[in-house]
Design a protein around this motif. Sequence first.
Motif, PDB file in Angstrom:
ATOM      1  N   VAL A  62       0.815  -1.330  -0.135  1.00  0.00           N
ATOM      2  CA  VAL A  62      -0.034  -0.168   0.153  1.00  0.00           C
ATOM      3  C   VAL A  62       0.972   1.310   0.015  1.00  0.00           C
ATOM      4  CG1 VAL A  62      -1.895  -1.049   1.064  1.00  0.00           C
ATOM      5  CG2 VAL A  62      -0.368   0.185   2.480  1.00  0.00           C
ATOM      6  N   GLY A  63       2.233   0.937  -0.208  1.00  0.00           N
ATOM      7  CA  GLY A  63       3.007   2.247  -0.238  1.00  0.00           C
ATOM      8  C   GLY A  63       3.428   2.670   1.335  1.00  0.00           C
ATOM      9  N   ALA A  64       3.203   1.994   2.135  1.00  0.00           N
ATOM     10  CA  ALA A  64       3.520   2.642   3.618  1.00  0.00           C
ATOM     11  C   ALA A  64       5.063   2.262   3.712  1.00  0.00           C
ATOM     12  CB  ALA A  64       2.823   1.927   4.747  1.00  0.00           C
ATOM     13  N   TYR A  92       2.027   6.730   5.587  1.00  0.00           N
ATOM     14  CA  TYR A  92       1.014   6.342   4.489  1.00  0.00           C
ATOM     15  C   TYR A  92       0.907   7.496   3.427  1.00  0.00           C
ATOM     16  CZ  TYR A  92       0.034   2.957   7.894  1.00  0.00           C
ATOM     17  OH  TYR A  92      -0.120   1.889   8.924  1.00  0.00           O
ATOM     18  N   PRO A  93       0.870   7.396   2.050  1.00  0.00           N
ATOM     19  CA  PRO A  93       0.645   8.175   1.298  1.00  0.00           C
ATOM     20  C   PRO A  93      -0.644   8.983   1.424  1.00  0.00           C
ATOM     21  CG  PRO A  93       1.405   6.124   0.156  1.00  0.00           C
ATOM     22  CD  PRO A  93       0.939   5.821   1.635  1.00  0.00           C
ATOM     23  N   THR A  96      -6.566   6.671   2.096  1.00  0.00           N
ATOM     24  CA  THR A  96      -6.790   5.639   1.362  1.00  0.00           C
ATOM     25  C   THR A  96      -5.761   4.581   1.478  1.00  0.00           C
ATOM     26  OG1 THR A  96      -8.052   7.055  -0.238  1.00  0.00           O
ATOM     27  CG2 THR A  96      -7.510   4.919  -1.119  1.00  0.00           C
ATOM     28  N   SER A  97      -4.671   4.839   1.489  1.00  0.00           N
ATOM     29  CA  SER A  97      -3.459   3.724   1.752  1.00  0.00           C
ATOM     30  C   SER A  97      -3.673   2.804   3.066  1.00  0.00           C
ATOM     31  CB  SER A  97      -2.145   4.603   1.569  1.00  0.00           C
ATOM     32  OG  SER A  97      -1.224   3.458   1.879  1.00  0.00           O
ATOM     33  N   GLU A 100      -6.846   0.807   2.759  1.00  0.00           N
ATOM     34  CA  GLU A 100      -6.426  -0.485   1.835  1.00  0.00           C
ATOM     35  C   GLU A 100      -5.584  -1.470   2.605  1.00  0.00           C
ATOM     36  OE1 GLU A 100      -4.250   0.925  -1.624  1.00  0.00           O
ATOM     37  OE2 GLU A 100      -6.191   1.927  -2.615  1.00  0.00           O
TER      38      GLU A 100
END
Length: 245
Positions: A62-64, A92-93, A96-97, A100
């Motif tokens: 999730v891009g974290a 977190y970006p 939403t990230s 997710e």
Amino acid sequence: MSRTSHQIESKQLSSNTSVSVRASHKGARLDQPLWGVHWFNARNALLSSLYNIFLFPIFQQVGAEVLFKGHFIKKIEGKADYDRHNLQIECYPNATSFLELASLGIYKILYPLFKLANREVVFGFSKRLDNGSKPSHKARKYWGSEHYLIHIYQADRAFVLSKQFALSEVAYKHGVRLYFSGSTEALMTRTHRNNQIHYPFFMDGILVFEGTSETALMDMKNDEKYKQFQEKTSRSSLYFFKREI
């Protein structure tokens, strides 16, 4: 199914459970990077560590990223009600990230382990105010010898936002670095069968300082300019922590 507005984002995890990220103030941005701040006690240190071993690899989905994880060494001052023995900060970006992540099947499986391993969890999202260290794409054990001072506090939001760069200068004067500073941006709510659980987050601001010794950190803390800053806060608590990640 997700529900989105400028002030709240929600995601349905099952037929009777949902998670929401809600803005803590009118101007909050849920579409910008949010720094998750976990301030908690471990009920079982082994299980708590095991939870993170499974959790950290799925952050990448999730891009974290993880910035800091550490544990309590010594209390400097503050009320006992706000004491916790563990701190973890991740990025977190956007909201939403995080949602997710909460909806991933593996996370749902791990969540009961999290509840079993930890207690007195304080969790919320901060907006980063400094230009300090960047999080790691892959969480790695910290082998360095630096010391860390954690300062959590309450204060008027305008004051929190106006004083951060002055603190960087105070820190630099004493050979200390402002590793992270944040102000509360959003809070989390978990709803199960219409029963809402609002995660407590009793800090308006958090500061993490990095120094080569406890002496250097205390010299900064005792600097007249830092004292002036602290006098304008309320419910200040300060601790020495040992970094793990």
